[in-house]
Design an enzyme around this catalytic site. Structure first.
Site, PDB file in Angstrom:
ATOM      1  N   ASN A   9       0.960  -1.172   0.052  1.00  0.00           N
ATOM      2  CA  ASN A   9       0.071  -0.134   0.091  1.00  0.00           C
ATOM      3  C   ASN A   9       1.011   1.225  -0.162  1.00  0.00           C
ATOM      4  O   ASN A   9       1.483   1.618   0.903  1.00  0.00           O
ATOM      5  CB  ASN A   9      -0.828  -0.270   1.193  1.00  0.00           C
ATOM      6  CG  ASN A   9      -1.708   1.359   1.335  1.00  0.00           C
ATOM      7  OD1 ASN A   9      -1.879   2.055   0.502  1.00  0.00           O
ATOM      8  ND2 ASN A   9      -2.256   1.425   2.523  1.00  0.00           N
ATOM      9  N   LYS A  11       0.031   4.352  -0.285  1.00  0.00           N
ATOM     10  CA  LYS A  11      -0.540   5.520   0.268  1.00  0.00           C
ATOM     11  C   LYS A  11      -0.462   6.605  -0.706  1.00  0.00           C
ATOM     12  O   LYS A  11      -0.478   6.398  -1.886  1.00  0.00           O
ATOM     13  CB  LYS A  11      -0.179   5.759   1.745  1.00  0.00           C
ATOM     14  CG  LYS A  11      -0.285   4.371   2.469  1.00  0.00           C
ATOM     15  CD  LYS A  11      -0.068   4.715   4.023  1.00  0.00           C
ATOM     16  CE  LYS A  11      -0.202   3.490   4.754  1.00  0.00           C
ATOM     17  NZ  LYS A  11      -0.269   3.248   6.248  1.00  0.00           N
ATOM     18  N   HIS A  96      -9.705   1.062   4.496  1.00  0.00           N
ATOM     19  CA  HIS A  96      -8.419   1.314   5.234  1.00  0.00           C
ATOM     20  C   HIS A  96      -8.507   2.285   6.378  1.00  0.00           C
ATOM     21  O   HIS A  96      -9.363   2.905   6.193  1.00  0.00           O
ATOM     22  CB  HIS A  96      -7.438   1.569   4.024  1.00  0.00           C
ATOM     23  CG  HIS A  96      -6.241   1.931   4.633  1.00  0.00           C
ATOM     24  ND1 HIS A  96      -5.627   2.768   5.653  1.00  0.00           N
ATOM     25  CD2 HIS A  96      -4.992   0.940   4.876  1.00  0.00           C
ATOM     26  CE1 HIS A  96      -4.479   2.671   6.127  1.00  0.00           C
ATOM     27  NE2 HIS A  96      -4.022   1.607   5.582  1.00  0.00           N
ATOM     28  N   GLU A  98      -6.902   4.422   7.574  1.00  0.00           N
ATOM     29  CA  GLU A  98      -6.876   5.956   7.146  1.00  0.00           C
ATOM     30  C   GLU A  98      -8.279   6.603   6.442  1.00  0.00           C
ATOM     31  O   GLU A  98      -8.361   7.773   6.660  1.00  0.00           O
ATOM     32  CB  GLU A  98      -5.545   6.276   6.491  1.00  0.00           C
ATOM     33  CG  GLU A  98      -4.276   6.167   7.024  1.00  0.00           C
ATOM     34  CD  GLU A  98      -3.214   5.594   6.543  1.00  0.00           C
ATOM     35  OE1 GLU A  98      -3.060   5.427   5.457  1.00  0.00           O
ATOM     36  OE2 GLU A  98      -2.301   4.901   7.169  1.00  0.00           O
ATOM     37  N   GLU A 166      -5.826  -5.066  10.485  1.00  0.00           N
ATOM     38  CA  GLU A 166      -4.796  -4.069  10.289  1.00  0.00           C
ATOM     39  C   GLU A 166      -5.246  -3.381  11.708  1.00  0.00           C
ATOM     40  O   GLU A 166      -5.775  -2.433  11.640  1.00  0.00           O
ATOM     41  CB  GLU A 166      -4.725  -3.138   9.281  1.00  0.00           C
ATOM     42  CG  GLU A 166      -4.331  -3.672   8.012  1.00  0.00           C
ATOM     43  CD  GLU A 166      -3.624  -2.699   7.193  1.00  0.00           C
ATOM     44  OE1 GLU A 166      -2.540  -2.781   6.736  1.00  0.00           O
ATOM     45  OE2 GLU A 166      -4.306  -1.704   6.962  1.00  0.00           O
ATOM     46  N   GLY A 172       1.950   2.288  10.632  1.00  0.00           N
ATOM     47  CA  GLY A 172       2.901   3.296  10.558  1.00  0.00           C
ATOM     48  C   GLY A 172       3.537   3.873  12.031  1.00  0.00           C
ATOM     49  O   GLY A 172       3.945   4.894  11.983  1.00  0.00           O
ATOM     50  N   SER A 210       2.968  -2.041  10.166  1.00  0.00           N
ATOM     51  CA  SER A 210       4.445  -2.038  10.725  1.00  0.00           C
ATOM     52  C   SER A 210       5.067  -3.298  10.400  1.00  0.00           C
ATOM     53  O   SER A 210       5.978  -3.904  11.085  1.00  0.00           O
ATOM     54  CB  SER A 210       4.380  -1.805  12.302  1.00  0.00           C
ATOM     55  OG  SER A 210       4.016  -0.144  12.382  1.00  0.00           O
TER      56      SER A 210
HETATM   57  P1  PGA Z   1       2.496   0.319   7.605  1.00  0.00           P
HETATM   58  O1  PGA Z   1       1.110   0.663   6.988  1.00  0.00           O
HETATM   59  O2  PGA Z   1       3.130  -0.970   7.170  1.00  0.00           O
HETATM   60  O3  PGA Z   1       3.249   1.715   6.975  1.00  0.00           O
HETATM   61  O4  PGA Z   1       2.238   0.454   9.145  1.00  0.00           O
HETATM   62  C1  PGA Z   1      -0.088  -0.472   6.632  1.00  0.00           C
HETATM   63  C2  PGA Z   1      -0.877  -0.131   6.064  1.00  0.00           C
HETATM   64  O5  PGA Z   1      -1.620   0.898   6.368  1.00  0.00           O
HETATM   65  O6  PGA Z   1      -1.407  -0.862   5.136  1.00  0.00           O
END
Ligand code: PGA
Length: 249
Positions: A9, A11, A96, A98, A166, A172, A210
């Protein structure tokens, strides 16, 4: 070896020229192992570039990070499932964290989006997960179940839907769920799917939050995980090429 999915992803990173450069570097490491699939979720502007550049590579596909539920119309800035499909998307993330927590997307809207994706033959990757406060309050299973119920409302036919667990507190933050914690929630999700959405095939459940080169092997050694959804650690093509080749016990 069991089949595994490695989903990237990106983003709000990697524009079209960068995407082409990225894929050159990624594929320079060779074809990916047979039993593994790699799914790229670039920002919408880079979707076509990614779709064109993964074409012909076995088990590698492009997907959208988000779609709007209407198929067309006066919705400035939005991208419909059919438009994403035209740009070469084969799948799409739905819900997601976010989207949920930064943009205020509701459980009901994820249901609309799941339906829109299926109608356009995009395979949905439904993201679910609890916040830290919800985990500490012991509400993880209840929250994830509520998200599943809303997203699957009204869907009973045979469908290819992937779930990505997730936990919001792991995204993140550099703080991943332990393999055991992730497995426990994966088991709950699998149980819910079996009881409530038995026509969903196959039960592919990814873990995200992460994931990186240091913890991927340990996480994937847990058989409840069918793969990983990775943000930050997918942005470097060489690191990602290494991650998708993670040796799993
Ligand atoms: P990250 O994001 O690996 O940077 O923690 C995962 C995601 O949001 O899909």
């Amino acid at each position: 070896m069991r089949p595994l999915v490695f989903a990237a992803n990106w983003k709000m990173h990697v524009g079209p020229p960068e995407a082409r450069e990225y894929l050159r570097a990624f594929f320079a490491a060779g074809e990916i192992p047979h039993e593994r699939a790699v799914w790229f979720f670039p920002p919408a502007v880079s979707l076509e570039a990614v779709a064109q550049n993964v074409a012909g590579h076995r088990n590698v596909v492009a997907g959208a990070q988000d779609i709007y539920w209407e198929a067309k119309g006066a919705f400035t800035g939005a991208i419909s499932a059919p438009l994403a499909a035209q740009a070469g998307a084969r799948m799409t993330l739905i819900g997601h964290s976010e989207r949920r927590h930064v943009f205020g997307e509701t459980d009901e809207q994820t249901g609309e989006k799941l339906a829109a994706a299926l109608a356009a033959n995009l395979q949905p990757v439904l993201c679910v997960g609890e916040t830290l406060a919800q985990r500490e309050a012991g509400e993880t299973t209840a929250v994830v179940t509520r998200q599943l119920v809303a997203a699957f409302a009204g869907h009973s036919g045979k469908r290819h839907v992937t779930i990505a667990y997730e936990p919001v507190w792991a995204i993140g933050t550099g703080r991943n769920a332990t393999p055991k914690d992730a497995a426990e929630v994966h088991r709950a999700i699998r149980g819910w799917l079996k009881g409530n959405a038995p026509a969903v095939v196959p039960f592919v459940i990814l873990y995200g939050g992460s994931v990186n080169l240091k913890n991927a092997a340990e996480l994937l050694a847990e058989h409840e995980l069918d793969g990983v959804l990775v943000g930050g650690a997918s942005l470097d093509p060489r690191g990602w090429a290494q991650l998708v080749r993670t040796a799993v016990a």
